[in-house]
Write an enzyme that holds these catalytic residues in place. Sequence first.
Site, PDB file in Angstrom:
ATOM      1  N   HIS A   1       0.838  -1.205   0.000  1.00  0.00           N
ATOM      2  CA  HIS A   1       0.000   0.000   0.000  1.00  0.00           C
ATOM      3  C   HIS A   1       0.875   1.257   0.000  1.00  0.00           C
ATOM      4  CE1 HIS A   1      -3.647   2.350   1.189  1.00  0.00           C
ATOM      5  NE2 HIS A   1      -2.727   3.133   1.726  1.00  0.00           N
ATOM      6  N   GLU A   2       1.801   1.322   0.952  1.00  0.00           N
ATOM      7  CA  GLU A   2       2.649   2.523   1.049  1.00  0.00           C
ATOM      8  C   GLU A   2       3.557   2.652  -0.170  1.00  0.00           C
ATOM      9  OE1 GLU A   2       1.717   4.668   3.120  1.00  0.00           O
ATOM     10  OE2 GLU A   2       0.500   3.350   4.398  1.00  0.00           O
TER      11      GLU A   2
HETATM   12 ZN    ZN Z   1      -2.999   5.231   1.930  1.00  0.00          ZN
END
Ligand code: ZN
Length: 502
Positions: free
Chosen positions: A263-264
């Site tokens: 995600h990051e």
């Molecule tokens: Zn996010």
Amino acid sequence: MKHPDAVSNLAARLKRAHVLDSVLELLDWDEQVNLPPDSGGRRAEQTALLAGLAHEAATDPQIGELLAALEVSAELLDDDGRVLLREARRDYDKATRLPTDFVTEKAALDSEAFLVWQSARAAADFQRFAPYLERQLAMARREAAYAGMQARPYDYFLDHYNPGMGEGTITALFAELRSGVVPLVQAIVASPVVPRDDLLKGFPVAAQQALLREVTAALGFDFRRGRIDVAAHPFCSGDAADTRLTTRFKPEAPLSALFSAIHESGHGMYEQGLPLEHLGTPLGTHAGMAVHESQSRLWENQVGRGRAFWRHFEPRLRALFPEGLAGVSTAELYLAINAVRPGVIRVEADEVTYNLHILLRFALEQQLFAGDLAVRDLPAAWNAASAEMLGLTPGHAGEGVLQDVHWSRGKFGYFPSYCLGNMIAAQLWETVRTAMPDLEDDFARGDFTRLLSWLRNHVHVHGRRHDTPALVRRATGHELSAAPLLRYLRERYAALYLSDGG
Ligand code: ZN
């Protein structure tokens, strides 16, 4: 002064302010990753000094003079110059319209309210936090008024986080989404198929670290100008020149660190894809929080939870965690990765029910700003909405109305970004799969370059040239809609949970 000179002068001043901002971000990253426990006082001094310098640089009267000079004959500017002028004006007005005493008062309230919120959440005591929430709401109304938006304060904040998005548009999008997600969640809950994510255990952290480095590098995160560290909360900070990501390891949820790192990395690859030559100006800045979130969600969900991705990475996972995965079949692993289970906590939600958490917060924020809901009635309203949307009532305020940090910092209007990000991710995904029907064959070979270059060319390269609706229209050929997200969720989850596959 000639136009080209004024444009490059303006860009130079914006870049100077951005360098100061980037130092502040680095100090914040360091505080969350490295700072020794007793060094907080020194860090507060460093941060306060830098924040003052950064604010001075962003409100430099010479920026105002350059903007005014350029606006006299804006028609002479080229396309880049016009974007620079329009967006720099937006930022400059925002920064200079707020009186200094308001900014100081708000900064003090933010840190105080944050501390009170932390203790109130731990004690599940909403009454302790309520007066601070009242004050944050009053500050928010004042801030909107300084911007001339006293009649529509909520719209001011929605547009602040996502340029071009307003309450009317979001209300319609969310209603469309809700009508599709609620029955899908009900069908999944009623399904005899039950994910067994509890089967996954015994994943040593060193091997998890190696895996997430391997995965994020394969996706395209550039470790020559970025890094991943461990912090209490996963986040992405920095810019195209130096992108800092964090993740955290949860022993009870061994894939959580991997997915938060993916995600990051999605956020990070967006930053790294912004045009480096424009770093520090609107042409080298992201297009808003929903677009940012679309990048993280697309990599995490559409890619990272997909079968093709796991065709490539499952053998690696099994090689790294032979004991943890002994006795877990491929089908069980894939179902655990795509577990859907309504819960009361937003940050633990799967990608289907997550949307309901946001619809709930958006509805309550609308009522708070419209004056239809008093702060003292908020916990009851929260619980009622939770029962209605998720079928669950929080056991106490700590896992209900007090669960999120955002309101303590006065970040109203931010929550919709997450859900809009899901919608944009699905709409981009549908577009890119139509353009390249065999794209997922690449993933099964561990090759993600075609997807990343498509995102670079259709999203990243534009910086803040377009507002959110315009960027989506340009990249996908359609207005932003909930339909692609609903199609994507039905396709993936009906196949897993519903016997008729649809
Ligand atoms: Zn996010």
